[in-house]
Motif scaffolding. Structure first.
Motif, short mmCIF file in Angstrom:
data_model
loop_
_atom_site.label_atom_id
_atom_site.label_comp_id
_atom_site.label_asym_id
_atom_site.label_seq_id
_atom_site.Cartn_x
_atom_site.Cartn_y
_atom_site.Cartn_z
N TYR A 29 1.64 -0.18 7.41
CA TYR A 29 2.23 -1.34 6.75
C TYR A 29 1.37 -2.58 7.00
O TYR A 29 0.95 -2.83 8.12
N ILE A 30 1.12 -3.33 5.93
CA ILE A 30 0.41 -4.60 6.00
C ILE A 30 1.41 -5.70 5.70
O ILE A 30 2.21 -5.58 4.77
N LYS A 31 1.38 -6.76 6.49
CA LYS A 31 2.32 -7.87 6.27
C LYS A 31 2.34 -8.28 4.80
O LYS A 31 1.29 -8.45 4.18
N TYR A 32 3.52 -8.46 4.29
CA TYR A 32 3.68 -8.81 2.88
C TYR A 32 3.05 -10.16 2.55
O TYR A 32 2.62 -10.39 1.44
N ASP A 36 -3.87 -11.12 -1.09
CA ASP A 36 -5.15 -10.46 -1.35
C ASP A 36 -5.54 -9.71 -0.09
O ASP A 36 -6.04 -10.29 0.87
N ILE A 37 -5.31 -8.43 -0.11
CA ILE A 37 -5.54 -7.61 1.08
C ILE A 37 -7.03 -7.28 1.17
O ILE A 37 -7.59 -6.69 0.24
N SER A 79 2.15 -2.74 1.43
CA SER A 79 2.25 -4.18 1.69
C SER A 79 3.53 -4.62 1.00
O SER A 79 3.61 -4.61 -0.23
N GLY A 80 4.53 -4.96 1.81
CA GLY A 80 5.85 -5.20 1.23
C GLY A 80 6.33 -3.91 0.60
O GLY A 80 6.24 -2.84 1.19
N HIS A 81 6.78 -3.96 -0.64
CA HIS A 81 7.23 -2.77 -1.35
C HIS A 81 6.11 -2.12 -2.15
O HIS A 81 6.28 -1.07 -2.75
#
Length: 87
Positions: A29-32, A36-37, A79-81
């Motif tokens: 999981y990446i913080k929402y 721009d990841i 990332s988020g949903h």
């Protein structure tokens, strides 16, 4: 994560001996808040997940659990949903 996969789908061969596959899924999981990841973040998480999956796959207890089933390893990064990587 103390040596356990996020999700394991173990074949119930006692009742369904024809089942040929077992699945282990590692979810990252990446913080929402990151809109721009960075590609490096996804690459790093993918590598971590793959290393974890390989550790699970090589664990003797895990091998006994899945028996002769073919193991399918899946990496999901969210990332988020939003699913940002699947492999």
């Amino acid at each position: 994560n103390k040596g356990y996969a996020d999700l394991v789908l173990e074949p119930f061969t006692a009742q369904y001996p024809a089942i040929k596959h077992a699945y282990v899924i590692e979810i990252k999981y990446i913080k929402y808040s990151e809109k721009d990841i960075p590609k490096e973040t996804v690459t790093r998480l993918k590598k971590e997940a793959e290393e974890q999956l390989n550790r699970y796959a090589n664990d003797e207890r895990f091998k006994k659990m899945i028996g002769q089933s073919r193991l399918v390893k899946i990496v999901l990064i969210f990332s988020g949903h939003r699913l940002v990587y699947m492999g």
